[in-house]
Design an enzyme around this catalytic site. Structure first.
Site, PDB file in Angstrom:
ATOM      1  N   GLY A 171       0.707  -1.261   0.040  1.00  0.00           N
ATOM      2  CA  GLY A 171      -0.081  -0.111  -0.073  1.00  0.00           C
ATOM      3  C   GLY A 171       1.043   1.281  -0.088  1.00  0.00           C
ATOM      4  CE  LYS A 195       5.788  -2.950  -2.819  1.00  0.00           C
ATOM      5  NZ  LYS A 195       4.574  -2.702  -1.870  1.00  0.00           N
ATOM      6  CG  ASP A 212      -0.051  -8.294  -5.623  1.00  0.00           C
ATOM      7  OD1 ASP A 212       0.002  -9.354  -5.307  1.00  0.00           O
ATOM      8  OD2 ASP A 212      -0.295  -7.139  -5.443  1.00  0.00           O
ATOM      9  NE  ARG A 263       7.362 -11.882   3.843  1.00  0.00           N
ATOM     10  CZ  ARG A 263       6.150 -11.395   3.924  1.00  0.00           C
ATOM     11  NH1 ARG A 263       6.262 -10.223   2.875  1.00  0.00           N
ATOM     12  NH2 ARG A 263       5.261 -11.252   4.630  1.00  0.00           N
ATOM     13  CG  ASN A 278       8.656 -13.358  -4.383  1.00  0.00           C
ATOM     14  OD1 ASN A 278       8.752 -13.122  -5.421  1.00  0.00           O
ATOM     15  ND2 ASN A 278       8.352 -12.060  -3.609  1.00  0.00           N
ATOM     16  CB  ILE A 284       7.182  -6.258   0.325  1.00  0.00           C
ATOM     17  CG1 ILE A 284       5.507  -5.935   0.090  1.00  0.00           C
ATOM     18  CG2 ILE A 284       7.175  -5.884   1.773  1.00  0.00           C
ATOM     19  CD1 ILE A 284       4.401  -6.810   0.981  1.00  0.00           C
ATOM     20  CB  SER A 285      11.987  -6.563  -1.460  1.00  0.00           C
ATOM     21  OG  SER A 285      11.955  -5.446  -1.984  1.00  0.00           O
ATOM     22  N   GLY A 304       1.305 -13.286   9.518  1.00  0.00           N
ATOM     23  CA  GLY A 304       2.646 -12.912   8.861  1.00  0.00           C
ATOM     24  C   GLY A 304       2.433 -11.849   7.854  1.00  0.00           C
TER      25      GLY A 304
HETATM   26  N1  LIG Z   1       1.677 -11.949   4.435  1.00  0.00           N
HETATM   27  C1  LIG Z   1       1.891 -10.947   3.381  1.00  0.00           C
HETATM   28  N2  LIG Z   1       2.499  -9.963   3.812  1.00  0.00           N
HETATM   29  C2  LIG Z   1       2.708  -8.995   2.612  1.00  0.00           C
HETATM   30  N3  LIG Z   1       1.982  -9.230   1.584  1.00  0.00           N
HETATM   31  C3  LIG Z   1       1.168 -10.038   1.208  1.00  0.00           C
HETATM   32  C4  LIG Z   1       1.120 -11.075   2.209  1.00  0.00           C
HETATM   33  N4  LIG Z   1       0.091 -11.930   1.856  1.00  0.00           N
HETATM   34  C5  LIG Z   1      -0.493 -11.470   0.586  1.00  0.00           C
HETATM   35  N5  LIG Z   1       0.354 -10.426   0.226  1.00  0.00           N
HETATM   36  C6  LIG Z   1       0.153  -9.474  -1.109  1.00  0.00           C
HETATM   37  O1  LIG Z   1       1.294  -9.829  -1.753  1.00  0.00           O
HETATM   38  C7  LIG Z   1       2.039  -8.767  -2.264  1.00  0.00           C
HETATM   39  C8  LIG Z   1       3.490  -8.774  -1.992  1.00  0.00           C
HETATM   40  O2  LIG Z   1       3.935  -9.723  -2.645  1.00  0.00           O
HETATM   41  P1  LIG Z   1       5.846  -9.567  -2.765  1.00  0.00           P
HETATM   42  O3  LIG Z   1       6.176 -10.402  -3.714  1.00  0.00           O
HETATM   43  O4  LIG Z   1       6.119  -8.210  -3.044  1.00  0.00           O
HETATM   44  O5  LIG Z   1       6.381  -9.566  -1.142  1.00  0.00           O
HETATM   45  S1  LIG Z   1       7.687 -10.122  -0.433  1.00  0.00           S
HETATM   46  O6  LIG Z   1       8.574  -8.977  -1.278  1.00  0.00           O
HETATM   47  O7  LIG Z   1       7.838 -11.536  -1.047  1.00  0.00           O
HETATM   48  O8  LIG Z   1       7.480  -9.702   0.657  1.00  0.00           O
HETATM   49  C9  LIG Z   1       1.478  -7.766  -1.564  1.00  0.00           C
HETATM   50  O9  LIG Z   1       1.078  -6.676  -2.664  1.00  0.00           O
HETATM   51  P2  LIG Z   1       1.376  -5.099  -2.521  1.00  0.00           P
HETATM   52  O10 LIG Z   1       0.396  -4.653  -1.747  1.00  0.00           O
HETATM   53  O11 LIG Z   1       1.475  -4.673  -3.944  1.00  0.00           O
HETATM   54  O12 LIG Z   1       2.630  -4.943  -1.856  1.00  0.00           O
HETATM   55  C10 LIG Z   1       0.002  -8.062  -1.136  1.00  0.00           C
HETATM   56  O13 LIG Z   1      -1.214  -7.820  -1.783  1.00  0.00           O
HETATM   57  N1  LIG Z   2       1.290   9.130  -4.129  1.00  0.00           N
HETATM   58  C1  LIG Z   2       0.253   8.757  -3.974  1.00  0.00           C
HETATM   59  N2  LIG Z   2      -0.596   9.525  -3.337  1.00  0.00           N
HETATM   60  C2  LIG Z   2      -1.742   9.139  -2.916  1.00  0.00           C
HETATM   61  N3  LIG Z   2      -2.186   7.927  -3.012  1.00  0.00           N
HETATM   62  C3  LIG Z   2      -1.362   7.168  -3.751  1.00  0.00           C
HETATM   63  C4  LIG Z   2      -0.157   7.360  -4.137  1.00  0.00           C
HETATM   64  N4  LIG Z   2       0.431   6.159  -4.764  1.00  0.00           N
HETATM   65  C5  LIG Z   2      -0.147   5.465  -4.645  1.00  0.00           C
HETATM   66  N5  LIG Z   2      -1.341   5.619  -4.109  1.00  0.00           N
HETATM   67  C6  LIG Z   2      -2.799   4.882  -3.740  1.00  0.00           C
HETATM   68  O1  LIG Z   2      -2.215   3.989  -2.679  1.00  0.00           O
HETATM   69  C7  LIG Z   2      -2.779   2.724  -2.756  1.00  0.00           C
HETATM   70  C8  LIG Z   2      -1.732   1.609  -2.934  1.00  0.00           C
HETATM   71  O2  LIG Z   2      -0.809   2.050  -4.026  1.00  0.00           O
HETATM   72  P1  LIG Z   2      -0.118   0.577  -4.861  1.00  0.00           P
HETATM   73  O3  LIG Z   2       0.646   1.046  -5.849  1.00  0.00           O
HETATM   74  O4  LIG Z   2      -1.117  -0.441  -5.069  1.00  0.00           O
HETATM   75  O5  LIG Z   2       0.817   0.207  -3.496  1.00  0.00           O
HETATM   76  P2  LIG Z   2       1.987  -1.012  -3.351  1.00  0.00           P
HETATM   77  O6  LIG Z   2       2.004  -1.620  -4.684  1.00  0.00           O
HETATM   78  O7  LIG Z   2       2.902  -0.535  -2.504  1.00  0.00           O
HETATM   79  O8  LIG Z   2       0.998  -2.154  -2.741  1.00  0.00           O
HETATM   80  C9  LIG Z   2      -3.697   2.801  -4.166  1.00  0.00           C
HETATM   81  O9  LIG Z   2      -5.091   2.850  -4.008  1.00  0.00           O
HETATM   82  C10 LIG Z   2      -3.069   4.051  -4.911  1.00  0.00           C
HETATM   83  O10 LIG Z   2      -4.021   4.714  -5.766  1.00  0.00           O
END
Ligand SMILES: Nc1ncnc2c1ncn2[C@@H]1O[C@H](COP(=O)(O)OS(=O)(=O)O)[C@@H](OP(=O)(O)O)[C@H]1O
Ligand SMILES: Nc1ncnc2c1ncn2[C@@H]1O[C@H](COP(=O)(O)OP(=O)(O)O)[C@@H](O)[C@H]1O
Length: 280
Positions: free
Chosen positions: A113, A116, A140, A157, A160, A183-184, A233
């Site tokens: 969130g 990224k 994702d 992870r 990954n 996330i890494s 987790g």
């Molecule tokens: N346990 C847990 N912790 C964190 N995230 C979770 C988990 N389970 C599912 N997800 C979803 O998986 C997305 C992250 O995947 P990544 O490959 O980037 O994670 S990692 O780098 O291996 O930690 C992450 O997407 P982003 O929100 O885009 O970061 C989540 O949607």
């Molecule tokens: N610079 C920003 N300002 C406000 N909201 C943002 C910004 N960047 C992303 N968002 C919002 O935050 C949420 C998460 O963004 P996302 O790119 O999916 O994050 P991540 O890939 O790290 O999980 C989405 O609803 C997106 O529209």
């Protein structure tokens, strides 16, 4: 089907092209250009000859580079025994000249969130508009295919990140600006990816967004599930996130005061431009 019973290979190009004649059709007006076709064939043959000479030159270049070296040296990498690196005469620098840019990896790390994927897409779009070729490896998305066998345990992870790091390295070698957004959460895993590339070619971008902001956004409802104990987790809730100590670029977003994704992507563009990645 046409008169000769062959399917046209391409729309607008008759099957006679495949038989050696150059008979084109420009939609409504079919025309035959056999005499011009003969010239084209001659030109194509001359071009092939030149290309052959170029390739021979490159193969000679490779042979000279390897002169005096042990060609049969075999290696063991992990569980792969008796393997040997195969060199090719077309190298990274040649591809970079073709693309008019330098291959590198932009590694975007941050909480779920934090923005990224949004920054990655904005950056890729801006690069596209400038005529620079990029490709996004989104955690994702990669987990939908290549990494579908991996969970969110620390060792999975790590695997990954390692796999995406290796794929990103290949993209960079291909001359792409590869944008990896995961996330890494562990410094060690990110450092290992950095060590796969020449140092300047790994650009770490930290999405420095407080957990509270990410949790308020919660676009997928995952934080809510994690708080309710339905996801175990989850990074930032009951799993660690280690922020970078020496990222090349930090994109900050304090509570209620966040730059737009475009402004953030622009910062990355400035960096790439200043470091000379957007030209060969
Ligand atoms: N346990 C847990 N912790 C964190 N995230 C979770 C988990 N389970 C599912 N997800 C979803 O998986 C997305 C992250 O995947 P990544 O490959 O980037 O994670 S990692 O780098 O291996 O930690 C992450 O997407 P982003 O929100 O885009 O970061 C989540 O949607
Ligand atoms: N610079 C920003 N300002 C406000 N909201 C943002 C910004 N960047 C992303 N968002 C919002 O935050 C949420 C998460 O963004 P996302 O790119 O999916 O994050 P991540 O890939 O790290 O999980 C989405 O609803 C997106 O529209």
């Amino acid at each position: 089907m046409n008169a000769s019973g062959l399917k046209p290979a391409l729309p607008g190009i008759s099957s006679s092209k495949r038989l050696g004649f150059f008979s084109f059709s420009d939609g409504n007006k079919p025309f035959d250009s056999k005499p011009r076709g003969v010239c084209l064939i001659k030109a194509a043959m001359e071009e092939t000859q030149t290309l052959k000479q170029d390739v021979n030159g490159m193969v000679d270049k490779l042979a000279n580079r390897h002169a005096g070296k042990n060609h049969n040296q075999l290696s063991t990498i992990g569980n792969s025994t008796n393997i040997k690196w195969h060199e090719c005469p077309v190298e990274k620098i040649d591809r970079e000249k073709l693309l008019k840019q330098k291959g590198c990896v932009i590694w975007i790390t941050g909480l779920s969130g934090s923005g990224k994927s949004t920054v990655a897409c904005a950056l890729s779009h801006m690069l596209y508009q400038r005529g620079n070729l990029s490709y996004i490896l989104d955690g994702d998305n990669v987990r939908h295919g290549l990494n579908r066998d991996l969970s969110f345990k620390a060792e999975d992870r790590a695997e990954n990140i390692r796999r995406v790091g290796e794929v990103a390295k290949l993209f960079a070698d291909a001359g792409f600006i590869c944008i990896a957004c995961l996330i890494s959460p562990y410094r060690r895993d990110r450092a290992e990816c950095r060590s796969m590339l020449p140092n300047r070619d790994f650009v770490e971008v930290f999405m420095d967004v407080p957990l509270q902001v990410c949790e308020n956004r919660d676009p997928k409802g995952l934080y809510k599930l994690a708080r309710a104990g339905k996801i175990k987790g989850f990074t930032g809730i009951d799993d660690p996130y280690e922020p970078p100590l020496d990222a090349e670029i930090v994109l900050q977003c304090n509570t209620g005061d966040c730059s737009t994704p475009c402004d953030m992507a622009e910062k990355v563009i400035y960096y790439l431009e200043a470091e000379g990645y957007l030209q060969a």
